[in-house]
Design an enzyme around this catalytic site. Structure first.
Site, PDB file in Angstrom:
ATOM      1  N   LYS A 186       0.835  -1.201   0.000  1.00 53.77           N
ATOM      2  CA  LYS A 186       0.000   0.000   0.000  1.00 53.77           C
ATOM      3  C   LYS A 186       0.880   1.266   0.000  1.00 53.77           C
ATOM      4  O   LYS A 186       2.095   1.173   0.032  1.00 53.77           O
ATOM      5  CB  LYS A 186      -0.952  -0.031   1.200  1.00 53.77           C
ATOM      6  CG  LYS A 186      -1.876  -1.270   1.200  1.00 53.77           C
ATOM      7  CD  LYS A 186      -2.912  -1.226   0.086  1.00 53.77           C
ATOM      8  CE  LYS A 186      -3.519  -2.532  -0.325  1.00 53.77           C
ATOM      9  NZ  LYS A 186      -4.335  -3.298   0.534  1.00 53.77           N
TER      10      LYS A 186
HETATM   11  C1  PLP Z   1      -5.481  -4.290   0.744  1.00 51.12           C
HETATM   12  C2  PLP Z   1      -6.934  -4.061   0.757  1.00 51.12           C
HETATM   13  C3  PLP Z   1      -7.734  -4.440   1.849  1.00 51.12           C
HETATM   14  C4  PLP Z   1      -7.215  -5.257   2.988  1.00 51.12           C
HETATM   15  O1  PLP Z   1      -6.131  -4.705   3.638  1.00 51.12           O
HETATM   16  P1  PLP Z   1      -5.323  -5.558   4.726  1.00 51.12           P
HETATM   17  O2  PLP Z   1      -4.667  -4.495   5.552  1.00 51.12           O
HETATM   18  O3  PLP Z   1      -4.336  -6.379   3.960  1.00 51.12           O
HETATM   19  O4  PLP Z   1      -6.275  -6.384   5.483  1.00 51.12           O
HETATM   20  C5  PLP Z   1      -9.073  -4.094   1.831  1.00 51.12           C
HETATM   21  N1  PLP Z   1      -9.619  -3.457   0.790  1.00 51.12           N
HETATM   22  C6  PLP Z   1      -8.896  -3.100  -0.299  1.00 51.12           C
HETATM   23  C7  PLP Z   1      -9.572  -2.372  -1.418  1.00 51.12           C
HETATM   24  C8  PLP Z   1      -7.539  -3.411  -0.353  1.00 51.12           C
HETATM   25  O5  PLP Z   1      -6.829  -3.095  -1.442  1.00 51.12           O
END
Ligand code: PLP
Length: 374
Positions: A186
């Site tokens: 991210k």
């Molecule tokens: C990465 C992601 C999540 C989940 O995030 P985590 O921290 O890995 O649980 C949820 N929604 C979207 C759109 C994502 O890209």
């Protein structure tokens, strides 16, 4: 940024940027001897909230955990329906299933604007609809104000899946709760982790309770002698973030605005260089954190072949996303569901590398390679 594999320099899709700052921050936590739910977590919550012009946040072990908590805190449970896009990561709708509610899949607006479609959402309202999950796909800002009006008109809770958009202006201002992800791919990372922001004090305090077993006092409170015991007043979870991750988060957070700027600049360069037949969705005028750089390939293009050719040139690509209703778990639960625009977008989209460590020369190389392949 480059890893050598078989002699080819690889340009990866997204890379975390970690360095001396993170090492020093981790060492300081280790030397302090206090490794979870302490003052760094609190400071991280407050600083992250301030960046989004909120007063406080709730740090959690992942965005998935955060989505689960806010749905529960907003009263979503068995028998309820939650309007969700299908063009998102599966965690968005898994969180709905955890609560016992039913995800109600909504199509996207168009190939040019692959955002959950309000008109289709309106068609899918039933007396059981309780909430909407709006995903800031690729880091672009949806029309939050319109969603707020829609939710007010139909008495729905408004959840923003902001996993792609930490630091985006306006994010968390309109929704009842917004959830951010710090997974390693991210815009900023704590390796694993997430954050809940909300305008409602009650949502934050309920999430805080649910994050730690439904206990009325934290270990830190007891350590400091604020309270001597605790009660358990609801069925909670262990969705806590630890001090080590919070320390990394505090370090990353300082650089997030700069990284988002770099991503925006690289994203604009892609738009300027890519030919007309390889469209980047959304107007470049929409504010965004440039989390992803999706392109829509021309119809009848063999995407697998192009992805293979890109890989051979040392460029990693991916697909964001296969619509969730096409996965086995969801196909079996919701048979016969058709979302034509999401399906077409899902079959023609391909994501190109985009991260703050990418150079303009690499963008030029990626664009020329792709243009040759298609
Ligand atoms: C990465 C992601 C999540 C989940 O995030 P985590 O921290 O890995 O649980 C949820 N929604 C979207 C759109 C994502 O890209």
């Amino acid at each position: 940024m480059h890893t050598s594999s078989g002699g080819i320099r690889q340009i990866s899709l997204g890379d975390p940027i970690l360095g001396q700052g993170e090492s020093d921050a981790l060492r300081a936590v280790i030397e302090s001897g206090w490794v979870t739910m302490g003052e760094r977590v609190q400071e991280f919550e407050q600083r992250f909230a301030q960046l989004h012009r909120q007063t406080d946040g709730v740090a959690v072990s992942s965005a998935t955990a955060g989505l689960h908590l806010v749905l529960e805190a907003l009263g979503v449970g068995p028998g309820d329906e939650v309007l969700v896009p299908s063009l998102t990561f599966v965690a968005t709708t898994n969180a709905v299933l955890y609560t016992g509610a039913t995800p109600k899949f909504v199509d996207i607006e168009s190939l040019e604007s692959p955002m959950i479609d309000l008109e289709d959402a309106a068609r899918k309202l039933t007396p059981r609809t309780k909430a909407v999950m709006v995903v800031n796909y690729a880091g672009y800002a949806p029309d939050w104000q319109r969603w707020r009006e829609f939710c007010d008109a139909h008495k729905l809770a408004f959840v923003e899946d902001a996993a792609h958009s930490p630091g985006l202006a306006g994010s968390s201002r309109w929704a009842d709760a917004a959830v951010y992800s710090f997974f390693s791919n991210k815009n900023m990372t704590t390796a694993e982790g997430g954050m809940i922001l909300s305008r409602h004090e009650k949502v934050l305090s309920d999430c805080r309770l649910l994050r730690a077993h439904g206990m009325t006092a934290s270990t830190l409170d007891r350590h400091k002698g604020h309270v001597s015991g605790y009660d358990v007043i609801c069925l909670g979870y262990n969705y806590r973030l630890d001090e080590l991750r919070a320390a990394i988060g505090l370090t990353q957070l300082e650089r997030l605005p700069k990284w988002n700027q770099i991503r925006n600049r690289l994203s604009r360069r892609y738009r300027d260089l890519l030919p007309e037949r390889l469209r980047v969705p959304f107007s470049s005028e929409i504010p965004h954190t440039a989390h992803l750089l999706p392109v829509v390939l021309p119809p009848q293009t063999d995407r697998a072949q192009i992805m293979q050719a890109m890989r051979e040139a040392g460029i990693q690509t991916s697909v964001h996303y296969t619509p969730i209703h096409r996965f086995t778990l969801y196909r079996e639960r919701f048979p016969g569901l058709s979302l034509p625009v999401s399906e077409e977008y899902g079959s023609r989209t391909m994501s190109l590398p985009l991260h703050a460590g990418l150079t303009e020369d690499q963008v030029d190389f990626i664009v020329s390679t792709l243009t040759r392949c298609v």
